[in-house]
Design a protein around this motif. Structure first.
Motif, PDB file in Angstrom:
ATOM      1  N   LYS A   7       0.823  -1.213   0.000  1.00  0.00           N
ATOM      2  CA  LYS A   7       0.000   0.000   0.000  1.00  0.00           C
ATOM      3  C   LYS A   7       0.859   1.264   0.000  1.00  0.00           C
ATOM      4  CE  LYS A   7      -4.145  -1.998   1.957  1.00  0.00           C
ATOM      5  NZ  LYS A   7      -5.071  -2.119   3.081  1.00  0.00           N
ATOM      6  N   ASP A   8       2.156   1.130   0.307  1.00  0.00           N
ATOM      7  CA  ASP A   8       3.081   2.275   0.233  1.00  0.00           C
ATOM      8  C   ASP A   8       3.693   2.406  -1.162  1.00  0.00           C
ATOM      9  OD1 ASP A   8       2.676   2.911   2.900  1.00  0.00           O
ATOM     10  OD2 ASP A   8       4.219   1.501   3.563  1.00  0.00           O
ATOM     11  N   HIS A   9       3.142   1.677  -2.123  1.00  0.00           N
ATOM     12  CA  HIS A   9       3.569   1.791  -3.521  1.00  0.00           C
ATOM     13  C   HIS A   9       5.001   1.304  -3.745  1.00  0.00           C
ATOM     14  CE1 HIS A   9      -0.205   3.815  -4.145  1.00  0.00           C
ATOM     15  NE2 HIS A   9       0.096   4.612  -3.145  1.00  0.00           N
ATOM     16  N   GLU A  10       5.302   0.200  -3.072  1.00  0.00           N
ATOM     17  CA  GLU A  10       6.556  -0.505  -3.350  1.00  0.00           C
ATOM     18  C   GLU A  10       6.213  -1.852  -3.969  1.00  0.00           C
ATOM     19  OE1 GLU A  10       8.547   1.311   0.666  1.00  0.00           O
ATOM     20  OE2 GLU A  10       7.436  -0.555   0.661  1.00  0.00           O
ATOM     21  N   SER A  66      11.251  -0.175   4.219  1.00  0.00           N
ATOM     22  CA  SER A  66      11.443  -1.562   3.833  1.00  0.00           C
ATOM     23  C   SER A  66      10.144  -2.336   4.024  1.00  0.00           C
ATOM     24  CB  SER A  66      12.555  -2.198   4.676  1.00  0.00           C
ATOM     25  OG  SER A  66      12.763  -3.513   4.216  1.00  0.00           O
ATOM     26  N   PRO A  67       9.669  -3.001   2.970  1.00  0.00           N
ATOM     27  CA  PRO A  67       8.415  -3.753   3.112  1.00  0.00           C
ATOM     28  C   PRO A  67       8.572  -4.989   3.990  1.00  0.00           C
ATOM     29  CG  PRO A  67       9.365  -4.118   0.935  1.00  0.00           C
ATOM     30  CD  PRO A  67      10.212  -3.078   1.602  1.00  0.00           C
ATOM     31  N   CYS A  68       9.818  -5.429   4.183  1.00  0.00           N
ATOM     32  CA  CYS A  68      10.057  -6.672   4.907  1.00  0.00           C
ATOM     33  C   CYS A  68      11.246  -6.527   5.847  1.00  0.00           C
ATOM     34  CB  CYS A  68      10.363  -7.813   3.927  1.00  0.00           C
ATOM     35  SG  CYS A  68       8.978  -8.225   2.877  1.00  0.00           S
ATOM     36  N   SER A  69      11.309  -7.405   6.829  1.00  0.00           N
ATOM     37  CA  SER A  69      12.469  -7.477   7.708  1.00  0.00           C
ATOM     38  C   SER A  69      13.549  -8.327   7.047  1.00  0.00           C
ATOM     39  CB  SER A  69      12.076  -8.132   9.036  1.00  0.00           C
ATOM     40  OG  SER A  69      10.955  -7.472   9.581  1.00  0.00           O
ATOM     41  N   MET A 104       9.163 -14.802   6.074  1.00  0.00           N
ATOM     42  CA  MET A 104       8.427 -14.915   4.815  1.00  0.00           C
ATOM     43  C   MET A 104       6.933 -14.622   4.993  1.00  0.00           C
ATOM     44  SD  MET A 104      10.808 -15.720   2.647  1.00  0.00           S
ATOM     45  CE  MET A 104      10.178 -16.491   1.171  1.00  0.00           C
ATOM     46  N   THR A 105       6.420 -14.752   6.231  1.00  0.00           N
ATOM     47  CA  THR A 105       4.982 -14.525   6.432  1.00  0.00           C
ATOM     48  C   THR A 105       4.614 -13.053   6.233  1.00  0.00           C
ATOM     49  OG1 THR A 105       5.166 -14.129   8.818  1.00  0.00           O
ATOM     50  CG2 THR A 105       4.909 -16.423   8.099  1.00  0.00           C
ATOM     51  N   GLU A 106       5.625 -12.169   6.301  1.00  0.00           N
ATOM     52  CA  GLU A 106       5.340 -10.745   6.070  1.00  0.00           C
ATOM     53  C   GLU A 106       4.807 -10.502   4.655  1.00  0.00           C
ATOM     54  OE1 GLU A 106       8.713  -8.804   9.071  1.00  0.00           O
ATOM     55  OE2 GLU A 106       9.061  -8.853   6.906  1.00  0.00           O
ATOM     56  N   LEU A 107       5.118 -11.424   3.739  1.00  0.00           N
ATOM     57  CA  LEU A 107       4.700 -11.255   2.349  1.00  0.00           C
ATOM     58  C   LEU A 107       3.193 -11.463   2.186  1.00  0.00           C
ATOM     59  CD1 LEU A 107       7.570 -13.342   0.727  1.00  0.00           C
ATOM     60  CD2 LEU A 107       7.367 -10.846   0.695  1.00  0.00           C
ATOM     61  N   ASP A 108       2.579 -12.144   3.155  1.00  0.00           N
ATOM     62  CA  ASP A 108       1.191 -12.556   2.985  1.00  0.00           C
ATOM     63  C   ASP A 108       0.234 -11.383   2.826  1.00  0.00           C
ATOM     64  OD1 ASP A 108       2.180 -15.073   3.226  1.00  0.00           O
ATOM     65  OD2 ASP A 108       1.509 -15.397   5.301  1.00  0.00           O
ATOM     66  N   GLU A 109       0.593 -10.266   3.457  1.00  0.00           N
ATOM     67  CA  GLU A 109      -0.337  -9.118   3.454  1.00  0.00           C
ATOM     68  C   GLU A 109      -0.298  -8.333   2.150  1.00  0.00           C
ATOM     69  OE1 GLU A 109       1.578  -5.504   5.720  1.00  0.00           O
ATOM     70  OE2 GLU A 109       2.333  -7.352   6.622  1.00  0.00           O
ATOM     71  N   PHE A 110       0.658  -8.623   1.259  1.00  0.00           N
ATOM     72  CA  PHE A 110       0.830  -7.772   0.074  1.00  0.00           C
ATOM     73  C   PHE A 110      -0.133  -8.149  -1.038  1.00  0.00           C
ATOM     74  CE2 PHE A 110       5.478  -7.446   1.583  1.00  0.00           C
ATOM     75  CZ  PHE A 110       5.123  -6.496   2.508  1.00  0.00           C
ATOM     76  N   MET A 111      -0.267  -7.233  -1.990  1.00  0.00           N
ATOM     77  CA  MET A 111      -1.216  -7.415  -3.094  1.00  0.00           C
ATOM     78  C   MET A 111      -0.514  -8.016  -4.308  1.00  0.00           C
ATOM     79  SD  MET A 111      -3.088  -3.679  -2.842  1.00  0.00           S
ATOM     80  CE  MET A 111      -1.670  -2.777  -2.218  1.00  0.00           C
ATOM     81  N   ASP A 112      -1.290  -8.748  -5.108  1.00  0.00           N
ATOM     82  CA  ASP A 112      -0.765  -9.126  -6.417  1.00  0.00           C
ATOM     83  C   ASP A 112      -1.066  -7.986  -7.400  1.00  0.00           C
ATOM     84  OD1 ASP A 112      -3.388  -9.333  -7.152  1.00  0.00           O
ATOM     85  OD2 ASP A 112      -3.423 -11.522  -7.124  1.00  0.00           O
ATOM     86  N   GLU A 113      -0.653  -8.140  -8.638  1.00  0.00           N
ATOM     87  CA  GLU A 113      -0.753  -7.037  -9.589  1.00  0.00           C
ATOM     88  C   GLU A 113      -2.207  -6.587  -9.796  1.00  0.00           C
ATOM     89  OE1 GLU A 113       1.080  -7.804 -13.351  1.00  0.00           O
ATOM     90  OE2 GLU A 113       0.819  -5.739 -14.030  1.00  0.00           O
ATOM     91  N   ALA A 114      -3.116  -7.544  -9.910  1.00  0.00           N
ATOM     92  CA  ALA A 114      -4.528  -7.205 -10.141  1.00  0.00           C
ATOM     93  C   ALA A 114      -5.090  -6.417  -8.960  1.00  0.00           C
ATOM     94  CB  ALA A 114      -5.331  -8.483 -10.383  1.00  0.00           C
ATOM     95  N   ASP A 115      -4.757  -6.877  -7.731  1.00  0.00           N
ATOM     96  CA  ASP A 115      -5.251  -6.184  -6.527  1.00  0.00           C
ATOM     97  C   ASP A 115      -4.666  -4.777  -6.430  1.00  0.00           C
ATOM     98  OD1 ASP A 115      -6.716  -8.356  -5.821  1.00  0.00           O
ATOM     99  OD2 ASP A 115      -5.265  -9.135  -4.356  1.00  0.00           O
ATOM    100  N   TYR A 116      -3.387  -4.650  -6.806  1.00  0.00           N
ATOM    101  CA  TYR A 116      -2.743  -3.330  -6.725  1.00  0.00           C
ATOM    102  C   TYR A 116      -3.392  -2.367  -7.718  1.00  0.00           C
ATOM    103  CZ  TYR A 116       0.803   0.359  -6.751  1.00  0.00           C
ATOM    104  OH  TYR A 116       1.443   1.565  -6.687  1.00  0.00           O
TER     105      TYR A 116
END
Lengths: 125, 347
Positions: A7-10, A66-69, A104-116
């Protein structure tokens, strides 16, 4: 694994345990032509949400979080002399850094291209 | 669009700041500066009246010429910087938008019994700046080609009576044109229709004036900063220095005699990182010695440029400094301004 968006456009493109991170094309359009990019130091350890980079247009300096740790394993050194690569190829050659993911679980909240794309549409409204 | 001094102003048009900036240096940029305060000061003693507030020599201004000066306070700080032009029977005054609500009442009060202030509400103000400005405008009003920098004429542009000064805020040759509000759109459109002219927003206005080494009120000038610290001693004539009859004369004349404690200087950061206003300036490897008041990327300079105030002992060109940009100490040096040479038309 497909590219994920925040959602921060990364964007983050994960290969094994290494994620390549950049800002989206939408983000670079909002910033305008970049005149300076400050990348993190290789070896730095970041928590999710920590300031990782600074991208500067004529108007202002903006932080990239940083989107991830994880640990920074590589940075895009070419941007020092060619910051507009981010404008020209935000989601390719204009990548900012590579991070060795520690959760790796931090990735779960992110959007795919269609959702973005849907997310951007909602922002427009 | 952003709010600016109570107005909605464009930071940039579709071309973008860098393109607008370069186009102004190469050809001509059109700026809407209607937010600035315009006023007439009527009466035979108008120059005497305004001199109660400013250290500039307004009585010596010949008809048809203008001058940059500043309103000072009793402590020698700067209330605003402004341009005063002698139109023969009256003075024309242009002040900053953000300060007009302070300046104009001060001028009205100073003028009481000497001159009459007429605030101009019904005229727009545009600036056409750049090497093509003269060619573009003289096609519409031939009288404008030969007028020198800081002169003023009243002339018809497209059949409309306009007040034109050869001045601006970019370091380039150019004009500022005061036009009745009802006619501004047609004239602005006619100018924009010229292939050499591009509309320019606030973003490039700032980068152009920074490269030209020109001060922005609120950043580089304020009520604590004296004209001498700001490097504006050249605006104070011998007659005014000898008379010492302006607000803040004690401090200003003292600094003229002994030198100010701090000075405005040009700063060239090394590398590519912009150092923006508020950045703390250090002596090389040492203590804080000042602050950047304007800084960023200069599109014509091709890299970061800045200006700021440093202790007088650090103000000589070539002095090495360090700038605290986020977590880094960026090496920098004091340089002479402007960063881009002025190209005013001297006739």
């Amino acid at each position: 694994m497909a590219i994920k968006y925040t959602k921060d456009h990364e964007w983050i493109d994960v290969d094994g345990e290494i994620g390549t991170v950049g800002i989206t094309n939408h983000a670079q359009e909002q910033l305008g032509e970049l005149v300076y990019v400050e990348v993190p130091e290789v070896g730095a350890t970041l928590e999710q949400g920590d300031e990782a980079c600074v991208v500067e247009s004529v108007k202002a300096a903006s932080e990239v979080y940083s989107p991830c740790s994880g640990e920074i394993v590589e940075v895009n050194e070419d941007l020092a002399d060619a910051p507009t690569t981010v404008n020209e190829h935000a989601e390719g050659d204009g990548w900012l850094f590579k991070i060795k993911l520690s959760d790796m679980t931090e990735l779960d909240e992110f959007m795919d291209e269609a959702d973005y794309k849907e997310f951007l549409k909602e922002l427009d409204e | 669009m952003v709010p600016f001094a109570g107005y909605e102003m464009p930071v940039q048009y579709p071309a973008g700041i860098i393109e607008e900036h370069k186009h102004t240096r190469d050809k001509a940029g059109l700026f809407d500066v209607s937010h600035m305060g315009q006023a007439w000061l009527h009466g035979a003693d108008a120059a005497k009246a305004i001199e109660k507030l400013v250290p500039g020599d307004i009585q010596a201004l010949k008809p048809g010429t203008g001058r940059y000066t500043m309103i000072t306070n009793d402590d020698g700080g700067i209330v605003d910087d402004l341009i005063v032009t002698n139109w023969g029977d009256r003075l024309f005054i242009v002040v900053n938008a953000s300060r007009k609500h302070i300046d104009l009442p001060m001028i009205a009060e100073a003028a009481s019994g000497l001159a009459e202030l007429e605030i101009v509400e019904n005229r727009a103000l545009i600036a056409l700046q750049g090497p093509s400005a003269s060619g573009v405008l003289s096609g519409m009003a031939p009288a404008l080609a030969a007028m020198p920098f800081m002169s003023a004429v009243e002339t018809d542009i497209g059949g409309i009576a306009c007040h034109v000064t050869r001045s601006g805020y970019t370091g380039e040759d150019g004009y500022e044109i005061s036009i009745p509000v009802g006619n501004i759109e047609a004239i602005a459109q006619a100018l924009c229709d010229h292939s050499d002219v591009m509309p320019v927003g606030l973003g490039a206005r700032d980068t152009l004036r920074l490269e030209a080494g020109l001060c922005l009120y609120g950043n580089d000038l304020d009520e604590e900063t004296s004209p001498i610290e700001a490097g504006l001693a050249w605006t104070i004539s011998k007659r005014r220095r000898e008379a010492g009859d302006f607000p803040g004369a004690a401090r200003i004349l003292g600094e003229l005699a002994d030198g100010p404690q701090r000075k405005r200087v040009g700063i060239q950061p090394e590398g590519r990182a912009p150092a923006r206003d508020g950045t703390v300036i250090h002596a090389a490897g040492g203590d804080a010695v000042g602050t950047i008041t304007s800084g960023g990327f200069g599109p014509s300079a091709g890299g970061p440029i800045a200006m700021g105030y440093v202790g007088a002992e650090h103000a000589a060109p070539g002095t090495q400094l360090e700038l605290a940009v986020r977590k880094n100490m960026v090496p920098a040096s004091v340089v002479k301004m402007p960063f881009q040479p002025h190209r005013y038309y001297k006739g």
